[in-house]
Design a protein around this motif. Structure first.
Motif, PDB file in Angstrom:
ATOM      1  N   UNK A 134      36.332  40.949  29.619  1.00 41.13           N
ATOM      2  CA  UNK A 134      35.919  41.639  28.402  1.00 41.13           C
ATOM      3  C   UNK A 134      35.227  42.955  28.737  1.00 41.13           C
ATOM      4  N   UNK A 135      35.463  43.980  27.915  1.00 36.71           N
ATOM      5  CA  UNK A 135      34.735  45.240  28.105  1.00 36.71           C
ATOM      6  C   UNK A 135      33.304  45.083  27.615  1.00 36.71           C
ATOM      7  N   UNK A 136      32.360  45.545  28.408  1.00 32.59           N
ATOM      8  CA  UNK A 136      30.941  45.452  28.063  1.00 32.59           C
ATOM      9  C   UNK A 136      30.276  46.803  28.298  1.00 32.59           C
ATOM     10  N   UNK A 137      29.127  46.969  27.687  1.00 36.32           N
ATOM     11  CA  UNK A 137      28.253  48.099  27.976  1.00 36.32           C
ATOM     12  C   UNK A 137      26.942  47.511  28.473  1.00 36.32           C
ATOM     13  N   UNK A 138      26.479  48.010  29.600  1.00 37.13           N
ATOM     14  CA  UNK A 138      25.261  47.500  30.242  1.00 37.13           C
ATOM     15  C   UNK A 138      24.276  48.655  30.364  1.00 37.13           C
ATOM     16  N   UNK A 139      23.006  48.376  30.116  1.00 35.78           N
ATOM     17  CA  UNK A 139      21.974  49.404  30.244  1.00 35.78           C
ATOM     18  C   UNK A 139      20.852  48.912  31.154  1.00 35.78           C
ATOM     19  N   UNK A 147      33.483  42.509  32.428  1.00 32.33           N
ATOM     20  CA  UNK A 147      32.891  41.250  32.870  1.00 32.33           C
ATOM     21  C   UNK A 147      33.867  40.107  32.625  1.00 32.33           C
ATOM     22  N   UNK A 148      33.826  39.125  33.504  1.00 33.61           N
ATOM     23  CA  UNK A 148      34.573  37.888  33.332  1.00 33.61           C
ATOM     24  C   UNK A 148      33.748  36.973  32.441  1.00 33.61           C
ATOM     25  N   UNK A 149      34.330  36.512  31.329  1.00 32.55           N
ATOM     26  CA  UNK A 149      33.654  35.578  30.448  1.00 32.55           C
ATOM     27  C   UNK A 149      33.588  34.241  31.188  1.00 32.55           C
ATOM     28  N   UNK A 150      32.369  33.765  31.486  1.00 32.75           N
ATOM     29  CA  UNK A 150      32.207  32.594  32.346  1.00 32.75           C
ATOM     30  C   UNK A 150      31.186  31.629  31.746  1.00 32.75           C
ATOM     31  N   UNK A 151      31.688  30.625  31.014  1.00 36.29           N
ATOM     32  CA  UNK A 151      30.794  29.646  30.396  1.00 36.29           C
ATOM     33  C   UNK A 151      30.168  28.722  31.431  1.00 36.29           C
ATOM     34  N   UNK A 152      30.624  28.775  32.672  1.00 38.82           N
ATOM     35  CA  UNK A 152      30.048  27.967  33.739  1.00 38.82           C
ATOM     36  C   UNK A 152      28.913  28.668  34.467  1.00 38.82           C
ATOM     37  N   UNK A 153      28.694  29.943  34.179  1.00 35.60           N
ATOM     38  CA  UNK A 153      27.611  30.695  34.827  1.00 35.60           C
ATOM     39  C   UNK A 153      26.350  30.593  33.970  1.00 35.60           C
ATOM     40  N   UNK A 154      25.260  30.198  34.573  1.00 35.55           N
ATOM     41  CA  UNK A 154      23.998  30.067  33.847  1.00 35.55           C
ATOM     42  C   UNK A 154      23.507  31.424  33.359  1.00 35.55           C
ATOM     43  N   UNK A 155      23.599  32.432  34.231  1.00 38.98           N
ATOM     44  CA  UNK A 155      23.141  33.773  33.876  1.00 38.98           C
ATOM     45  C   UNK A 155      24.250  34.781  34.134  1.00 38.98           C
ATOM     46  N   UNK A 156      24.064  35.948  33.588  1.00 42.96           N
ATOM     47  CA  UNK A 156      24.989  37.045  33.850  1.00 42.96           C
ATOM     48  C   UNK A 156      24.802  37.502  35.296  1.00 42.96           C
ATOM     49  N   UNK A 157      25.870  38.036  35.862  1.00 44.90           N
ATOM     50  CA  UNK A 157      25.774  38.650  37.179  1.00 44.90           C
ATOM     51  C   UNK A 157      26.344  40.056  37.092  1.00 44.90           C
ATOM     52  N   UNK A 174      37.305  40.429  42.436  1.00 41.26           N
ATOM     53  CA  UNK A 174      37.983  41.708  42.628  1.00 41.26           C
ATOM     54  C   UNK A 174      38.279  42.416  41.312  1.00 41.26           C
ATOM     55  N   UNK A 175      38.461  41.656  40.232  1.00 37.87           N
ATOM     56  CA  UNK A 175      38.929  42.239  38.977  1.00 37.87           C
ATOM     57  C   UNK A 175      37.824  42.501  37.972  1.00 37.87           C
ATOM     58  N   UNK A 176      36.559  42.327  38.361  1.00 42.10           N
ATOM     59  CA  UNK A 176      35.501  42.502  37.372  1.00 42.10           C
ATOM     60  C   UNK A 176      34.241  43.075  37.996  1.00 42.10           C
ATOM     61  N   UNK A 177      33.367  43.551  37.102  1.00 37.55           N
ATOM     62  CA  UNK A 177      32.085  44.122  37.514  1.00 37.55           C
ATOM     63  C   UNK A 177      30.953  43.111  37.421  1.00 37.55           C
ATOM     64  N   UNK A 178      31.252  41.911  36.933  1.00 39.19           N
ATOM     65  CA  UNK A 178      30.213  40.905  36.785  1.00 39.19           C
ATOM     66  C   UNK A 178      30.701  39.733  35.961  1.00 39.19           C
TER      67      UNK A 178
END
Length: 192
Positions: free
Chosen positions: A80-85, A95-105, A163-167
């Motif tokens: 998914x496209x995201x904006x991070x500040x 970012x890869x949508x990851x329901x298995x990740x407790x926090x964002x990376x 490889x395919x994502x920023x987080x």
């Protein structure tokens, strides 16, 4: 001994921050004989009779706050496209949508684009899927924006995620959000 371990951890974190990572994606659009508009990130998937009608569309997030947005899908992975500040610097990322990740990376490359200084992170050791242990920097992002959803003061870990994502878009962002992913049209709809 503790001093050597601490120096080793700091050196590992600094090395991770220096790894560059770039992500760029294009979507191809074509209309079939039924008038249905189709999207793909692989031009080889466009039927031969529709190749002349294809349009290349950069994943430019033309309306990043829309309730329905295009996503890139690789197998079962939803990007998914995201904006991070961070400290007032705003960066667009994937970012890869990851329901298995407790926090964002965030990746070391994205941390670099956000001007995150490794000395400003809280460093700890973390065990990842598969059992490997990595030195991880922790930061608090000003906000993360995805579609119409903006969450402030999001905790994130700085670690390579793929490889395919920023987080990774983890549960500290996704919790309490409703969304529907349409794998056929490569879209995600936020809300009811």
């Amino acid at each position: 001994m503790k001093n050597k371990i601490a120096k080793s951890v700091v050196m590992m974190v600094l090395a991770v921050f220096l790894l560059p990572l770039t992500v760029q994606s294009e979507f191809y659009q074509y209309q079939d004989e039924n008038g249905t508009v189709n999207f793909t990130d692989d031009p080889a998937k466009i039927p031969k009779k529709f190749k002349k009608k294809k349009k290349i569309r950069d994943d430019d997030m033309s309306d990043p706050e829309s309730k329905e947005m295009r996503v890139k899908i690789n197998g079962n992975q939803v990007l998914v496209p995201v904006t991070v500040s961070y400290r007032g610097k705003e960066v667009k990322a994937t970012f890869l949508l990851d329901t298995g990740a407790t926090t964002c990376t965030i990746s070391p490359g994205l941390a670099q684009r956000l001007n995150i200084n490794p000395r400003d992170t809280d460093v700890s050791m973390a065990q990842v899927v598969g059992g490997a242990v990595h030195a991880v920097g922790h930061v608090k992002l000003d906000y993360v924006l995805v579609g119409p959803n903006r969450k402030y003061e999001i905790d994130a870990s700085v670690i390579s995620s793929g490889k395919n994502n920023d987080g990774l878009l983890g549960m500290n962002f996704l919790r309490e959000l409703r969304y529907h992913i349409d794998f056929n049209s490569h879209t995600i709809r936020w809300g009811d």
